[in-house]
Design a protein around this motif. Structure first.
Motif, PDB file in Angstrom:
ATOM      1  N   ARG A  88       0.046  11.748   8.107  1.00  0.00           N
ATOM      2  CA  ARG A  88       0.609  11.753   6.751  1.00  0.00           C
ATOM      3  C   ARG A  88       2.085  12.132   6.788  1.00  0.00           C
ATOM      4  N   GLN A 135      -4.079   1.075  15.847  1.00  0.00           N
ATOM      5  CA  GLN A 135      -2.813   1.795  15.660  1.00  0.00           C
ATOM      6  C   GLN A 135      -1.844   1.461  16.780  1.00  0.00           C
ATOM      7  N   ARG A 174       3.250   9.518   4.092  1.00  0.00           N
ATOM      8  CA  ARG A 174       2.351   8.543   3.464  1.00  0.00           C
ATOM      9  C   ARG A 174       0.966   9.171   3.392  1.00  0.00           C
ATOM     10  N   TYR A 175       0.345   9.010   2.235  1.00  0.00           N
ATOM     11  CA  TYR A 175      -0.998   9.564   2.092  1.00  0.00           C
ATOM     12  C   TYR A 175      -1.987   8.563   2.690  1.00  0.00           C
ATOM     13  N   GLU A 176      -2.162   8.631   3.999  1.00  0.00           N
ATOM     14  CA  GLU A 176      -3.055   7.720   4.707  1.00  0.00           C
ATOM     15  C   GLU A 176      -4.286   8.486   5.165  1.00  0.00           C
ATOM     16  N   SER A 177      -5.330   7.757   5.582  1.00  0.00           N
ATOM     17  CA  SER A 177      -6.455   8.495   6.158  1.00  0.00           C
ATOM     18  C   SER A 177      -6.078   8.845   7.592  1.00  0.00           C
ATOM     19  N   ASP A 228       0.825  -1.210   0.000  1.00  0.00           N
ATOM     20  CA  ASP A 228       0.000   0.000   0.000  1.00  0.00           C
ATOM     21  C   ASP A 228       0.856   1.256   0.000  1.00  0.00           C
ATOM     22  N   ILE A 229       1.959   1.200   0.752  1.00  0.00           N
ATOM     23  CA  ILE A 229       2.715   2.454   0.874  1.00  0.00           C
ATOM     24  C   ILE A 229       3.287   2.877  -0.474  1.00  0.00           C
ATOM     25  N   ARG A 231      -2.144   7.977  13.383  1.00  0.00           N
ATOM     26  CA  ARG A 231      -1.873   7.712  11.958  1.00  0.00           C
ATOM     27  C   ARG A 231      -1.823   9.052  11.240  1.00  0.00           C
ATOM     28  N   LYS A 233      -0.468   3.075  -3.132  1.00  0.00           N
ATOM     29  CA  LYS A 233      -1.567   4.007  -2.847  1.00  0.00           C
ATOM     30  C   LYS A 233      -1.149   5.267  -2.104  1.00  0.00           C
ATOM     31  N   GLU A 234      -0.065   5.196  -1.334  1.00  0.00           N
ATOM     32  CA  GLU A 234       0.147   6.256  -0.341  1.00  0.00           C
ATOM     33  C   GLU A 234       1.335   7.172  -0.632  1.00  0.00           C
TER      34      GLU A 234
END
Ligand code: AMP
Length: 433
Positions: free
Chosen positions: A119, A275, A109-112, A59-60, A117, A63-64
């Motif tokens: 970014r 988390q 990282r483009y995370e929610s 994912d990293i 958690r 997507k991120e």
């Protein structure tokens, strides 16, 4: 509302919490350097390709990533983690082996975004390249463990697994693929997508429906070669010899494709389950080769600073420093004396601040109280005329609480003596986020 605020997933870390942050990095640096790791400071952005080597299926990467084409037409990415950059540096500079480095710094990282958690988040970590010896794995894991111990954390669990050699892992992956495809109808939609990308990643799924299927999956142990079984046994024996407790976690595969043999994760039980990973790492191979270097074994970990501080808050340990000051200088004679007195105290290593703008005594004393300093040094017209200073403890109790007037040359000693006697600490500030 101001026109600009921090963008989602980022935050300002202000004093005094920032002091706690810095002390945490200091604790890590001390332990890492004691174990022979030298600081590496790689850039925060690299060619996108460096990070794509982490594995397109993660994912990293898929997507991120914060990636963009720069003004020179290069495809750049902000680092989502630091191992790839460190290994790129290794390939570029070819240092003498073994090469042991530690690092600290932000990743993107483009995370929610949610609590724990972000970014932009910070990690401290180590990478050791060029040695296949299981005792190096033990050393690396122990460093992570001792770090959490040094912070005072008691509710951290070390999860340990071995993914075997790439061949073992490939055979296991195939066995998993066959198993999960046979039961694909029982997986969630996301689970089926994961299966298509990497069946190993289904093992650490957090979705209950998928976990029901995972429960019946083949176990990795049966696929491990003798060599990797022996390597793993030595790692476990080494950890026992050093008194580092661990829990075997056969389904711990971790997100990154380049891991093999030892993998581990550190979980803070005081945090919310979603988390609660405060760090993880393992042995990797092939990464140096993928980045154009010689085949080189490596082992390392990254620990999340932000989450570690949240864990400290939950356990009530490693509190933020209550104050960044020892002394506050009050000067009602114009401020020029405070200038030289503050300078003298600072030169003597005493953390000192002062009042500005020549306010009234009352207003300056209020500022002294607010500053959190333990001692006020007061210069009024009488003191100035006599070449003296008044030293007033601000938070002492009993005998020590009385103020004294001292000669100019006695100041530093008097302040030092007061700072070394006990005074009421301010209540520890908690970390807000
Ligand atoms: P990873 O590189 O994903 O294994 O991450 C290592 C550690 O970094 C994790 O155990 C977390 O403590 C921390 N971490 C990873 N992603 C984030 C994030 N988005 N926000 C805060 N901490 C993170």
């Amino acid at each position: 509302m101001p026109a600009f605020q921090t963008s989602p997933g980022t935050r300002d870390i202000l004093p005094p919490e920032s002091g706690q942050f810095r002390r945490l990095v200091d604790v890590f640096a001390t332990l890492a350097e004691r174990a022979g790791f030298g600081l590496i400071i790689p850039p925060m952005f690299e060619d996108l390709g460096v990070f794509q080597r982490i594995g397109e299926a993660t994912d990293i990467v898929s997507k991120e990533m914060y990636d963009f084409v720069d003004k020179g037409g290069r495809h750049i990415a902000l680092r989502p983690e630091q191992t790839a950059g460190v290994v790129r540096a290794f390939v570029q500079h070819r240092p003498v082996l073994p090469w042991k480095t530690w690092y600290a710094g932000p990743n993107f990282r483009y995370e929610s975004a949610q609590k724990g958690r972000y970014r932009q988040f910070d990690q401290v970590g180590v990478e050791a390249l060029g040695v296949d010896d299981p005792y190096l794995d033990v050393e690396v894991i122990t460093l992570a463990w001792r770090f959490f111990e040094a912070l005072g954390l008691r509710q951290v669990t070390l999860l340990l697994n071995s993914l075997g050699e790439p061949d073992d892992r490939a055979r296991y992956r195939e066995a998993l693929r066959v198993y999960f495809e046979g039961r694909a109808g029982e997986l969630t939609e996301d689970g089926r997508l994961t299966l298509g990308r990497n069946p190993l990643r289904l093992l650490d799924s957090k979705r209950e429906q998928d976990l029901l299927v995972v429960a019946g999956a083949p176990q990795l142990g049966a696929f491990r070669s003798q060599a990797s079984t022996d390597h793993f046994a030595t790692v476990q024996a080494g950890l026992r010899a050093l008194g580092v407790p661990f829990v075997l976690a056969p389904n711990l595969v971790r997100g990154l494709d380049y891991y093999r043999r030892t993998t581990f994760e550190l979980v803070a039980d005081a945090l919310d389950a979603a988390q609660n990973a405060v760090g993880g790492g393992g042995r990797y191979d092939g990464l140096a080769e993928d980045l154009g270097g010689p085949s080189t074994p490596g082992v390392g970990f990254a620990l999340g600073v932000d989450r570690t501080l949240l864990a400290c808050e939950s356990e009530g340990v490693f509190a933020a420093p209550a104050s960044v000051l020892d002394v506050f200088v009050v000067d009602t004679t114009g401020g020029a004396s405070a200038l030289t007195v503050a300078e003298r105290l600072r030169t003597a290593g005493i953390r000192t601040d002062r009042a500005f703008e020549n306010r009234s005594m009352k207003s300056q004393m209020r500022a002294a109280d607010r500053s959190g300093a333990a001692v006020a040094v007061i210069i009024g017209t009488n003191e100035l005329a006599a070449g003296q200073l008044t030293v007033r403890p601000l938070r002492h109790t009993g005998e020590d609480a009385l103020q004294r007037t001292v000669a100019d040359h006695e100041l530093v000693d008097e302040v030092r003596a007061l700072l070394s006697t006990s005074y009421e600490p301010l209540p520890a500030r908690q970390h807000h986020s």
